[in-house]
Design a protein around this motif. Structure first.
Motif, PDB file in Angstrom:
ATOM      1  N   LYS A   1     -10.336  40.338  40.498  1.00  0.00           N
ATOM      2  CA  LYS A   1     -11.659  41.329  40.229  1.00  0.00           C
ATOM      3  C   LYS A   1     -12.146  41.538  41.063  1.00  0.00           C
ATOM      4  CE  LYS A   1     -13.332  42.944  36.549  1.00  0.00           C
ATOM      5  NZ  LYS A   1     -13.058  44.434  36.888  1.00  0.00           N
ATOM      6  N   ALA A   2     -12.305  40.006  41.978  1.00  0.00           N
ATOM      7  CA  ALA A   2     -14.002  39.930  42.390  1.00  0.00           C
ATOM      8  C   ALA A   2     -13.194  39.993  43.860  1.00  0.00           C
ATOM      9  CB  ALA A   2     -14.328  37.913  42.831  1.00  0.00           C
ATOM     10  N   LYS A   3     -11.622  40.015  44.672  1.00  0.00           N
ATOM     11  CA  LYS A   3     -12.047  40.827  45.924  1.00  0.00           C
ATOM     12  C   LYS A   3     -12.070  42.879  45.870  1.00  0.00           C
ATOM     13  CE  LYS A   3      -8.817  37.385  47.461  1.00  0.00           C
ATOM     14  NZ  LYS A   3      -7.208  36.629  48.095  1.00  0.00           N
TER      15      LYS A   3
ATOM     16  N   ARG B   1       4.139  41.381  39.457  1.00  0.00           N
ATOM     17  CA  ARG B   1       4.133  41.509  40.205  1.00  0.00           C
ATOM     18  C   ARG B   1       3.981  41.782  40.869  1.00  0.00           C
ATOM     19  NH1 ARG B   1       8.589  38.119  37.772  1.00  0.00           N
ATOM     20  NH2 ARG B   1       9.916  40.696  37.700  1.00  0.00           N
ATOM     21  N   ASN B   2       4.408  43.668  40.218  1.00  0.00           N
ATOM     22  CA  ASN B   2       4.546  45.090  40.919  1.00  0.00           C
ATOM     23  C   ASN B   2       2.863  45.048  41.791  1.00  0.00           C
ATOM     24  OD1 ASN B   2       7.157  45.503  40.453  1.00  0.00           O
ATOM     25  ND2 ASN B   2       6.616  47.140  38.760  1.00  0.00           N
ATOM     26  N   GLU B   3       1.571  44.514  40.494  1.00  0.00           N
ATOM     27  CA  GLU B   3       0.960  44.157  41.084  1.00  0.00           C
ATOM     28  C   GLU B   3       0.535  44.254  42.629  1.00  0.00           C
ATOM     29  OE1 GLU B   3      -2.321  43.805  37.737  1.00  0.00           O
ATOM     30  OE2 GLU B   3      -1.629  46.143  36.635  1.00  0.00           O
ATOM     31  N   HIS B   4       1.472  42.525  42.655  1.00  0.00           N
ATOM     32  CA  HIS B   4       0.444  42.051  43.144  1.00  0.00           C
ATOM     33  C   HIS B   4       1.320  42.466  45.185  1.00  0.00           C
ATOM     34  CE1 HIS B   4       0.137  38.020  40.504  1.00  0.00           C
ATOM     35  NE2 HIS B   4      -1.105  39.011  40.415  1.00  0.00           N
ATOM     36  N   ILE B   5       2.266  43.114  44.530  1.00  0.00           N
ATOM     37  CA  ILE B   5       2.728  43.648  45.759  1.00  0.00           C
ATOM     38  C   ILE B   5       2.125  44.891  46.326  1.00  0.00           C
ATOM     39  CG2 ILE B   5       4.776  45.378  46.293  1.00  0.00           C
ATOM     40  CD1 ILE B   5       6.714  43.818  44.893  1.00  0.00           C
ATOM     41  N   GLU B   6       1.476  44.955  45.615  1.00  0.00           N
ATOM     42  CA  GLU B   6       0.406  46.412  46.454  1.00  0.00           C
ATOM     43  C   GLU B   6      -0.870  46.123  46.799  1.00  0.00           C
ATOM     44  OE1 GLU B   6       1.249  50.111  45.651  1.00  0.00           O
ATOM     45  OE2 GLU B   6       3.565  49.472  45.193  1.00  0.00           O
TER      46      GLU B   6
ATOM     47  N   LYS C   1       0.259  45.123  50.028  1.00  0.00           N
ATOM     48  CA  LYS C   1       0.299  45.686  51.472  1.00  0.00           C
ATOM     49  C   LYS C   1      -0.971  46.690  51.296  1.00  0.00           C
ATOM     50  CE  LYS C   1       4.462  48.034  49.435  1.00  0.00           C
ATOM     51  NZ  LYS C   1       5.397  49.470  48.979  1.00  0.00           N
ATOM     52  N   THR C   2      -2.304  46.510  50.051  1.00  0.00           N
ATOM     53  CA  THR C   2      -3.189  47.319  50.413  1.00  0.00           C
ATOM     54  C   THR C   2      -4.157  45.886  51.260  1.00  0.00           C
ATOM     55  OG1 THR C   2      -3.179  47.864  48.143  1.00  0.00           O
ATOM     56  CG2 THR C   2      -5.444  47.632  49.502  1.00  0.00           C
ATOM     57  N   LYS C   3      -3.570  44.711  51.277  1.00  0.00           N
ATOM     58  CA  LYS C   3      -4.249  43.454  51.854  1.00  0.00           C
ATOM     59  C   LYS C   3      -3.975  43.583  52.804  1.00  0.00           C
ATOM     60  CE  LYS C   3      -5.166  38.490  51.418  1.00  0.00           C
ATOM     61  NZ  LYS C   3      -5.115  37.143  50.245  1.00  0.00           N
ATOM     62  N   ARG C   4      -2.632  43.555  53.347  1.00  0.00           N
ATOM     63  CA  ARG C   4      -2.428  43.638  54.802  1.00  0.00           C
ATOM     64  C   ARG C   4      -3.047  45.095  55.669  1.00  0.00           C
ATOM     65  NH1 ARG C   4       2.790  42.189  52.118  1.00  0.00           N
ATOM     66  NH2 ARG C   4       3.175  44.502  51.801  1.00  0.00           N
TER      67      ARG C   4
ATOM     68  N   ARG D   1      -5.988  46.283  54.890  1.00  0.00           N
ATOM     69  CA  ARG D   1      -6.599  45.554  55.319  1.00  0.00           C
ATOM     70  C   ARG D   1      -7.450  45.307  56.177  1.00  0.00           C
ATOM     71  NH1 ARG D   1      -7.988  44.016  50.342  1.00  0.00           N
ATOM     72  NH2 ARG D   1      -8.491  46.116  49.164  1.00  0.00           N
ATOM     73  N   LYS D   2      -6.163  44.333  56.018  1.00  0.00           N
ATOM     74  CA  LYS D   2      -6.200  43.209  57.396  1.00  0.00           C
ATOM     75  C   LYS D   2      -6.079  44.121  58.231  1.00  0.00           C
ATOM     76  CE  LYS D   2      -4.580  38.997  56.128  1.00  0.00           C
ATOM     77  NZ  LYS D   2      -4.033  38.087  55.425  1.00  0.00           N
ATOM     78  N   PHE D   3      -5.035  45.063  58.550  1.00  0.00           N
ATOM     79  CA  PHE D   3      -4.864  45.601  60.122  1.00  0.00           C
ATOM     80  C   PHE D   3      -6.198  45.833  60.595  1.00  0.00           C
ATOM     81  CE2 PHE D   3      -3.562  48.156  62.322  1.00  0.00           C
ATOM     82  CZ  PHE D   3      -2.772  48.841  63.748  1.00  0.00           C
ATOM     83  N   ARG D   4      -6.699  46.625  59.643  1.00  0.00           N
ATOM     84  CA  ARG D   4      -7.980  47.519  59.956  1.00  0.00           C
ATOM     85  C   ARG D   4      -8.741  46.482  60.354  1.00  0.00           C
ATOM     86  NH1 ARG D   4      -8.015  49.945  55.637  1.00  0.00           N
ATOM     87  NH2 ARG D   4      -9.495  49.119  54.430  1.00  0.00           N
ATOM     88  N   ASN D   5      -8.868  45.959  59.360  1.00  0.00           N
ATOM     89  CA  ASN D   5     -10.060  44.605  60.212  1.00  0.00           C
ATOM     90  C   ASN D   5     -10.254  44.135  61.052  1.00  0.00           C
ATOM     91  OD1 ASN D   5     -11.885  45.286  57.460  1.00  0.00           O
ATOM     92  ND2 ASN D   5     -10.694  43.592  56.264  1.00  0.00           N
ATOM     93  N   ARG D   6      -9.076  43.506  61.733  1.00  0.00           N
ATOM     94  CA  ARG D   6      -8.343  43.108  63.039  1.00  0.00           C
ATOM     95  C   ARG D   6      -8.752  43.795  64.123  1.00  0.00           C
ATOM     96  NH1 ARG D   6      -3.806  41.820  61.569  1.00  0.00           N
ATOM     97  NH2 ARG D   6      -3.552  39.804  60.871  1.00  0.00           N
ATOM     98  N   ILE D   7      -8.345  45.612  63.844  1.00  0.00           N
ATOM     99  CA  ILE D   7      -8.585  46.555  64.837  1.00  0.00           C
ATOM    100  C   ILE D   7     -10.434  46.165  64.409  1.00  0.00           C
ATOM    101  CG2 ILE D   7      -8.636  48.260  65.298  1.00  0.00           C
ATOM    102  CD1 ILE D   7      -6.105  47.102  66.038  1.00  0.00           C
ATOM    103  N   ILE D   8     -11.004  46.627  63.301  1.00  0.00           N
ATOM    104  CA  ILE D   8     -12.487  46.301  63.622  1.00  0.00           C
ATOM    105  C   ILE D   8     -13.541  45.149  64.676  1.00  0.00           C
ATOM    106  CG2 ILE D   8     -14.577  46.570  61.973  1.00  0.00           C
ATOM    107  CD1 ILE D   8     -13.112  48.209  60.515  1.00  0.00           C
TER     108      ILE D   8
END
Length: 527
Positions: free
Chosen positions: A94-96, A367-372, A375-378, A380-387
């Motif tokens: 929730k904090a993230k 687990r399904n929430e964690h998978i989603e 995915k969202t984190k990856r 976001r991480k890819f987008r943040n890496r490009i930025i």
């Protein structure tokens, strides 16, 4: 023939009183008091974060109230540890997602009665006390910096009460990179055992001896909790104050119709989620009774004056309310509220609602929430890496532009400095950027820096700057002229000194000759 204690069944009665206190604007404590589970959670992390974190923790633990009725001690102990760590994951998630909640966390201290044993789970600096045979035993050790100092013998218990870092907690649940596993303890339960779970707003101001006296002499549970919270506020507590009291009672006939029963109570911040918790435990729950008195201390009056309130006016306390589980609410036509914050609720095939992290269907939903989330984190991480790469490129281009601009500007300047022991004119400025010099010698003179006065040599070491080459050239001619004038003066002084020395020699020689002549004359007269 009397029934043995081993064959008799123990039940638990409990209550909770929680108050915002005289200084805080909201209550960040949350508490649960049921027949099989009691818990206290002291939230931290600002106005919104602390109450959110402690509420999530209570929601994650509440299912144990119904899931441990016929449970095994080891199963329930594992269940409690799993629920605490599930709360940690929920708080972090929730904090993230909501950055305004970054840094929120909570302590957790909970006790379950199962199969004649107490199962205790603890993390943080809220405390659990057990009154057994008239003696009060502190059952938890604070996960705090001050407790570490006490354990290592660096300060005493008395010094800890006023230590400037007494509120620094080393292990809690929340948005921190620390160990979230709780301490688990199992103890044999006995009739007349009495538990006190409390936040540091209570145990931080009342001595253990005071707690023991009140717990021993005040038989009525609610009156005992009311008295302890009131005493803490009168003693000057500046924090939220919460007390959970639980008593073990003996049922002589476990098959009797009228076995001990109570409606679970929810106190503090979590009381705003009564419907959600009623769904989790699948039975009615009620908000905790409000504090009846105890806020007329000097500290309370001063706080009221600071906030512009009448210090003689008692604040209006919220009324107790009862929430029914969703099945009853649906029958009554009320709106279904299955929001558990971060622990997903699953409606099973038999119609029962479960939020138990140990339930396979709930675990699958988590687990399904964690998978989603991954995915969202990856993504976001890819987008943040490009930025980040683009920002680095822009910064490098900016630095390069600044470097080129600085170099071009520097080449419009000149200065006089030392070049291998000789005075020289440099194009640029007497400095470097990123290790590259911004100047080079363009004209050497025949003047040696060692021939110059010390004050001039110091100036040359720093560089004598000019806007144009002509100004620098003129200044070198001035230096050369002054150096030549100084040399001529020095030579003139040396010549004068030599002449004076020669004159002195001549006068000394003449004087010696005169003395010799006078001696010779005197000798001739005598003969």
């Amino acid at each position: 023939m009397p029934t043995s204690t081993a064959s008799q069944q123990l039940f638990m009665y409990s209550t909770v009183v929680s108050d915002v206190g005289t200084v805080r604007s909201n209550n960040q404590d949350s508490a649960f008091a049921g027949e099989h589970l009691i818990a206290i959670c002291d939230g931290m992390g600002g106005h919104a974060g602390g109450d959110t974190a402690s509420t999530i923790a209570i929601r994650s633990l509440a299912h144990i109230e119904q899931d441990n009725v016929d449970g095994d001690v080891q199963v329930v102990s594992h269940m409690m540890a799993t629920s605490v760590m599930a709360a940690h994951d929920a708080i972090v998630g929730k904090a993230k997602r909501e950055r305004r909640l970054a840094g929120m966390g909570t302590t957790v201290t909970s006790v379950a009665l199962v199969a004649g044993c107490w199962v205790l789970a603890h993390i943080g600096d809220s405390r659990a006390y057990l009154l057994h045979d008239g003696h009060l035993v502190r059952m938890t050790s604070d996960h705090s910096y001050v407790q570490h100092l006490i354990d290592t013998g660096r300060i005493s218990e008395a010094e800890a009460r006023n230590h400037p870092q007494r509120n620094v907690v080393m292990r809690v649940l929340g948005d921190f990179d620390i160990d979230s596993r709780p301490d688990i303890a199992i103890r044999k339960a006995h009739p007349s055992d009495r538990w006190l779970l409390c936040s540091d707003g209570l145990c931080g101001v009342l001595e253990d001896s005071t707690l023991e006296e009140v717990l021993s002499t005040c038989a009525d549970q609610e009156e005992c909790a009311q008295r302890l919270v009131s005493m803490a506020l009168r003693a000057g507590s500046t924090d939220n104050v919460t007390a959970v009291i639980a008593d073990a009672t003996l049922a002589l006939d476990a098959d009797a119709f009228d076995l001990p029963h109570q409606t679970p109570l929810v106190g503090g911040a979590a009381s705003a989620s009564l419907e959600t918790i009623a769904d989790i435990v699948n039975e009615p729950v009620a908000s905790a009774p409000p504090l009846r008195e105890g806020k007329q201390s000097p500290a309370a009056r001063a706080a009221a004056l600071r906030s512009g309130k009448d210090p003689n006016e008692e604040p209006k306390q919220p009324e107790q309310r009862v929430a029914q589980p969703s099945s009853v609410r649906e029958d009554n036509g009320d709106r279904v509220n299955t929001d558990t914050g971060e622990i997903p609720i699953v409606q099973k095939r038999n119609g029962r609602i479960s939020a138990d992290p140990n339930d396979p269907e709930v675990a699958k939903a988590i687990r399904n929430e964690h998978i989603e989330e991954r995915k969202t984190k990856r993504s976001r991480k890819f987008r943040n890496r490009i930025i980040t790469i683009l920002i680095i490129i822009l910064v490098l281009l900016g630095v390069a532009g600044v470097g080129v601009g600085t170099y071009r500007w520097s080449q419009t300047k000149y200065y006089i400095g030392d070049n291998n022991g000789k005075v020289a004119i440099f194009q640029g400025v007497p400095t470097s950027i990123f290790g590259a010099k911004l100047s080079h010698a363009v004209t050497d003179t025949n003047m040696k820096t060692s021939d110059l006065p010390p004050s001039w040599r110091e100036q040359l070491d720093q560089g004598i700057s000019f806007d144009t080459y002509g100004e620098a050239k003129s200044h070198t001619r001035l230096i050369k002229k002054q150096l030549n004038d100084a040399k001529r003066k020095q030579e003139a002084k040396q010549q004068e000194k030599a002449a004076a020395e020669q004159k002195a020699k001549d006068e000394a020689a003449k004087k010696a000759a005169d003395q010799a002549a006078q001696t010779n004359k005197s000798g001739g007269d005598k003969s």
